[in-house]
Motif scaffolding. Structure first.
Motif, PDB file in Angstrom:
ATOM      1  N   THR A 151      44.160   6.585  37.504  1.00 51.30           N
ATOM      2  CA  THR A 151      43.039   6.353  36.598  1.00 51.30           C
ATOM      3  C   THR A 151      42.685   7.618  35.824  1.00 51.30           C
ATOM      4  O   THR A 151      42.368   7.562  34.629  1.00 51.30           O
ATOM      5  N   ALA A 152      42.747   8.775  36.505  1.00 45.95           N
ATOM      6  CA  ALA A 152      42.431  10.047  35.841  1.00 45.95           C
ATOM      7  C   ALA A 152      43.427  10.338  34.727  1.00 45.95           C
ATOM      8  O   ALA A 152      43.042  10.809  33.645  1.00 45.95           O
ATOM      9  N   GLN A 154      45.204   8.068  33.056  1.00 47.91           N
ATOM     10  CA  GLN A 154      44.946   7.091  31.985  1.00 47.91           C
ATOM     11  C   GLN A 154      43.757   7.520  31.128  1.00 47.91           C
ATOM     12  O   GLN A 154      43.807   7.417  29.896  1.00 47.91           O
ATOM     13  N   LYS A 155      42.706   7.991  31.775  1.00 50.22           N
ATOM     14  CA  LYS A 155      41.533   8.437  31.019  1.00 50.22           C
ATOM     15  C   LYS A 155      41.854   9.660  30.174  1.00 50.22           C
ATOM     16  O   LYS A 155      41.409   9.779  29.012  1.00 50.22           O
ATOM     17  N   GLN A 158      43.643   8.507  27.161  1.00 54.97           N
ATOM     18  CA  GLN A 158      42.728   7.829  26.245  1.00 54.97           C
ATOM     19  C   GLN A 158      41.887   8.830  25.475  1.00 54.97           C
ATOM     20  O   GLN A 158      41.705   8.711  24.257  1.00 54.97           O
ATOM     21  N   ASP A 159      41.395   9.853  26.179  1.00 52.33           N
ATOM     22  CA  ASP A 159      40.572  10.875  25.529  1.00 52.33           C
ATOM     23  C   ASP A 159      41.376  11.651  24.486  1.00 52.33           C
ATOM     24  O   ASP A 159      40.836  12.056  23.441  1.00 52.33           O
TER      25      ASP A 159
END
Length: 325
Positions: A151-152, A154-155, A158-159
Motif C-alpha cells: 500500500t505504501a 502504491q501511494k 500515486q503521489d
C-alpha cells in the motif's frame, strides 16, 4: 545482499520439503530486513558477529542457537566464519545432529559427494540442499513483503503520478565496486531512448552508496524520470519491480532482490563473470562486451573498456529483441 536473496530460494525449497517444520534463519544485519514479513520463518536471528564487538556478539549467537536445540542446520555460505561458529557449538556441548554445508569438512556431516565444479551460487545451493535430502525446485529468490508495504508503494506512485507503464533502472553498486557500474551517462542515453519509444516513466532505485550516481541521472532527464534512490525500504524493491515492464541494472545486490519480481531484466556485466554473479531466474539476461579483459575482478582500471563497449543503443536493441519495447 545478493547471497541472502539467493538463499531465499533455498529457504523456499526447505519450506516445501518440510511444511510442518519450524524454520529459523540466521543472517547478518541489515539483511534481516528482507525477512520481516516472511511467513515461512518463526524466528530470524540477526547478530552482527563481524562488528567491533564480535567477541561478545559471537557468544550471544552461540547461546541463541544452542537454546533452540535444532535438528538440522543448512549452511548456505560455508565460509570460514560460519564453519567456526558451528564448530564452537560443539565446544559448548550444543552440537546440532545434522549439519549440511557445501564441502566435506568439519563441522559438516552432510555435504555433496564428489561435487562438480560450479560457478553460480544457485548451483552450489542445489548441491548443499541435496546433501540434506532437499530438492532444489525454486528458480529465483522468493521474498515476502507485507500488505502495508504494498500500500505504501502504491501511494508513493500515486503521489508521484507514476503510471503503470514504467521501467526500473538499478544504476549503482557498492562504492568499492564502482567498476561494475555501466555509468550515469549511458543510463541517461538509454532512458531517453526508452521514453521516445513511448514508455511513460523510468524509476531509479538504489542505496546510500548510489545516491550521487542516481542524482546525476535524474538531473539530466525530464520529470518522467523518478529518482527513488534512498527513499524506499529494502523490501520495497520487490513490489516496485513487480509493476515494471522491465529492469536494467548493474551487477549489484539490488538486482538479486529485484529478481524476485520475476520481470524481464538485463544485467550489464564487465569485470565480473555473469556465469557467477547473474541474478537467479529465467527472466534475467546478461550483456557483456566480447573483450579479452572481461571477468578481471579488478577494483581499479584506467580504461573501463568492458562497460564503454556496451552502448545505450546496444541495450535498446536487446530490449527490442526481448519484445519489451
Amino acid at each position: 545482499m545478493g547471497d541472502v536473496a539467493i538463499a531465499s530460494a533455498g529457504l523456499e525449497d526447505v519450506a516445501l520439503t518440510h511444511p510442518n517444520a519450524e524454520l529459523h534463519l540466521s543472517t547478518l544485519p541489515p539483511w534481516d530486513q528482507l525477512f520481516v514479513s516472511d511467513p515461512r520463518l518463526s524466528k530470524v536471528i540477526s547478530i552482527d558477529v563481524r562488528g567491533q564487538t564480535q567477541y561478545s556478539a559471537t557468544l550471544r549467537w552461540l547461546k541463541a542457537v544452542a537454546d533452540e536445540q535444532y535438528d538440522l542446520v543448512i549452511d548456505l555460505q560455508t565460509t570460514d566464519r560460519s564453519r567456526l561458529l558451528l564448530s564452537c557449538l560443539w565446544l559448548i556441548g550444543a552440537q546440532i545432529p545434522r549439519r549440511a554445508g557445501n564441502k566435506a569438512a568439519i563441522p559438516y556431516n552432510l555435504a555433496p559427494k564428489n561435487p562438480p565444479v560450479v560457478r553460480h551460487a544457485m548451483e552450489q545451493l542445489a548441491l548443499t540442499l541435496a546433501a540434506a535430502g532437499i530438492e532444489a525446485r525454486t528458480p529465483r529468490p522468493v521474498l515476502h513483503y507485507s500488505e502495508r508495504r504494498r500500500t505504501a508503494v502504491q501511494k508513493l506512485f500515486q503521489d508521484l503520478r507514476v503510471e503503470e507503464d514504467y521501467a526500473v533502472f538499478l544504476p549503482g553498486s557498492q562504492a568499492a565496486g564502482y567498476l561494475k557500474r555501466w555509468g550515469a551517462d549511458r543510463f541517461i542515453g538509454l532512458a531517453n531512448r526508452i521514453v521516445k519509444q513511448g514508455l511513460k516513466h523510468v524509476v531509479v532505485l538504489g542505496g546510500p552508496d548510489e545516491i550521487e550516481e542516481c542524482e546525476r541521472i535524474a538531473q539530466s532527464c525530464g520529470q518522467w524520470l523518478v529518482n527513488l534512490c534512498g527513499q524506499t525500504q529494502l523490501l520495497d524493491i520487490v513490489p516496485i519491480c513487480e509493476g515494471a515492464r522491465f529492469i536494467v541494472g548493474n551487477d549489484t545486490g539490488t538486482a538479486h532482490v529485484a529478481a524476485a519480481a520475476a520481470r524481464p531484466m538485463i544485467v550489464i556485466c564487465g569485470p565480473t563473470d555473469p556465469l557467477r554473479v547473474l541474478p537467479a531466474g529465467d527472466n534475467v539476461s546478461a550483456m557483456q562486451a566480447p573483450l579479452p579483459c572481461i571477468n578481471c575482478y579488478r577494483k581499479h582500471c584506467g580504461h573501463h573498456s568492458c562497460m564503454a563497449w556496451i552502448t545505450p543503443q546496444d541495450v535498446m536493441d536487446k530490449l527490442k529483441s526481448m519484445g519489451v519495447v
